[in-house]
Design a protein around this motif. Structure first.
Motif, PDB file in Angstrom:
ATOM      1  N   GLU A   1       8.383   4.628  -0.102  1.00 10.98           N
ATOM      2  CA  GLU A   1       7.365   4.241   0.881  1.00 10.98           C
ATOM      3  C   GLU A   1       8.031   3.790   2.183  1.00 10.98           C
ATOM      4  O   GLU A   1       7.579   4.139   3.274  1.00 10.98           O
ATOM      5  CB  GLU A   1       6.482   3.132   0.315  1.00 10.98           C
ATOM      6  CG  GLU A   1       5.352   2.716   1.234  1.00 10.98           C
ATOM      7  CD  GLU A   1       4.356   3.823   1.535  1.00 10.98           C
ATOM      8  OE1 GLU A   1       3.773   3.812   2.640  1.00 10.98           O
ATOM      9  OE2 GLU A   1       4.137   4.710   0.679  1.00 10.98           O
TER      10      GLU A   1
ATOM     11  N   ARG B   1       3.299   7.378  -6.511  1.00  6.02           N
ATOM     12  CA  ARG B   1       3.086   6.841  -7.854  1.00  6.02           C
ATOM     13  C   ARG B   1       4.276   6.003  -8.284  1.00  6.02           C
ATOM     14  O   ARG B   1       5.416   6.321  -7.999  1.00  6.02           O
ATOM     15  CB  ARG B   1       2.887   7.976  -8.842  1.00  6.02           C
ATOM     16  CG  ARG B   1       1.564   8.673  -8.648  1.00  6.02           C
ATOM     17  CD  ARG B   1       1.321   9.734  -9.655  1.00  6.02           C
ATOM     18  NE  ARG B   1       1.709   9.302 -10.993  1.00  6.02           N
ATOM     19  CZ  ARG B   1       1.765  10.080 -12.040  1.00  6.02           C
ATOM     20  NH1 ARG B   1       1.486  11.351 -11.912  1.00  6.02           N
ATOM     21  NH2 ARG B   1       2.108   9.627 -13.224  1.00  6.02           N
TER      22      ARG B   1
ATOM     23  N   ARG C   1       0.853  -1.182   0.000  1.00  5.11           N
ATOM     24  CA  ARG C   1       0.000   0.000   0.000  1.00  5.11           C
ATOM     25  C   ARG C   1       0.888   1.230   0.000  1.00  5.11           C
ATOM     26  O   ARG C   1       1.890   1.281   0.721  1.00  5.11           O
ATOM     27  CB  ARG C   1      -0.964  -0.019   1.169  1.00  5.11           C
ATOM     28  CG  ARG C   1      -0.341  -0.006   2.513  1.00  5.11           C
ATOM     29  CD  ARG C   1      -1.376  -0.133   3.636  1.00  5.11           C
ATOM     30  NE  ARG C   1      -0.729   0.019   4.908  1.00  5.11           N
ATOM     31  CZ  ARG C   1      -0.045  -0.917   5.526  1.00  5.11           C
ATOM     32  NH1 ARG C   1       0.061  -2.120   4.986  1.00  5.11           N
ATOM     33  NH2 ARG C   1       0.534  -0.687   6.684  1.00  5.11           N
ATOM     34  N   THR C   2       0.514   2.188  -0.819  1.00  2.00           N
ATOM     35  CA  THR C   2       1.343   3.375  -0.952  1.00  2.00           C
ATOM     36  C   THR C   2       0.526   4.533  -1.500  1.00  2.00           C
ATOM     37  O   THR C   2      -0.501   4.331  -2.138  1.00  2.00           O
ATOM     38  CB  THR C   2       2.551   3.092  -1.879  1.00  2.00           C
ATOM     39  OG1 THR C   2       3.381   4.244  -1.913  1.00  2.00           O
ATOM     40  CG2 THR C   2       2.113   2.731  -3.278  1.00  2.00           C
ATOM     41  N   ARG C   3       1.024   5.732  -1.236  1.00  2.00           N
ATOM     42  CA  ARG C   3       0.441   6.942  -1.819  1.00  2.00           C
ATOM     43  C   ARG C   3       1.363   7.478  -2.908  1.00  2.00           C
ATOM     44  O   ARG C   3       1.082   8.511  -3.502  1.00  2.00           O
ATOM     45  CB  ARG C   3       0.259   7.992  -0.726  1.00  2.00           C
ATOM     46  CG  ARG C   3      -0.690   7.576   0.372  1.00  2.00           C
ATOM     47  CD  ARG C   3      -0.763   8.601   1.485  1.00  2.00           C
ATOM     48  NE  ARG C   3       0.522   8.931   2.091  1.00  2.00           N
ATOM     49  CZ  ARG C   3       1.104   8.267   3.090  1.00  2.00           C
ATOM     50  NH1 ARG C   3       0.506   7.217   3.598  1.00  2.00           N
ATOM     51  NH2 ARG C   3       2.257   8.654   3.583  1.00  2.00           N
TER      52      ARG C   3
END
Length: 180
Positions: A144, A30, A26-28
């Motif tokens: 991340e 790109r 899970r990451t914000r």
């Protein structure tokens, strides 16, 4: 006592580039990484959980492609702590986040490059496209990991990094460093 291995070694249908597992997280940020379920434990969480225990080992038996990913990420955490420890003044959480983010996007060697320290244990990517995909995936994973590490280091709210994490800044997992 043996080292702790990745729980993701037995996942079916995991994409591999060379012999390195490309695992979702899970990451914000790109990038090309597969998006993981926000409620699930991922490779970044596992790296942070196993870092301190595994950094005490000089030998590590690789049991699958996820272990190879775990090794690279553990070595990166070690480089992050060394970077923070080498600063003259103790950085604040914001400064640490900036330092670690800069470190995560700096140029680094991937398996198959002449300067990669663990080439004996990793297969090179099959094509130039795979090589670029792997570099993008590892850059995203490093970003991340840097963000989550900064949160963990400063979780106590004192404005100083946790001494229980910073005590591992001189430890070298497998006596290696990514040289970042």
């Amino acid at each position: 006592m043996p080292a702790y291995h990745s729980t993701f070694n037995e996942l079916p249908d995991t994409r591999q580039v060379g012999n390195l597992a490309v695992l979702p997280f899970r990451t914000r940020i790109r990038g090309p990484a597969p998006i993981g379920d926000p409620s699930q434990y991922d490779i970044i969480d596992e790296t942070l959980d196993l870092f301190r225990a595994n950094s005490l080992f000089r030998n590590f038996e690789i049991k699958g492609p996820a272990d190879r990913t775990l090794i690279i990420l553990i070595l990166y955490v070690s480089d992050c702590l060394a970077k923070l420890g080498s600063q003259r003044a103790t950085p604040s959480q914001i400064e640490a986040g900036k330092l670690l983010n800069t470190l995560s996007v700096d140029n680094f060697a991937i398996p198959g490059d002449a300067t990669f320290p663990l080439n004996a244990h990793y297969a090179a990517p099959a094509s130039r496209a795979d090589s670029e995909y792997l570099r993008g995936y590892l850059t995203q994973a490093r970003q991340e990991l840097a963000a989550r590490l900064a949160e963990k280091l400063y979780a106590d709210g004192t404005g100083k990094p946790s001494k229980w994490w910073m005590s591992f800044q001189k430890r070298r997992f497998m006596n290696r460093s990514l040289g970042s």
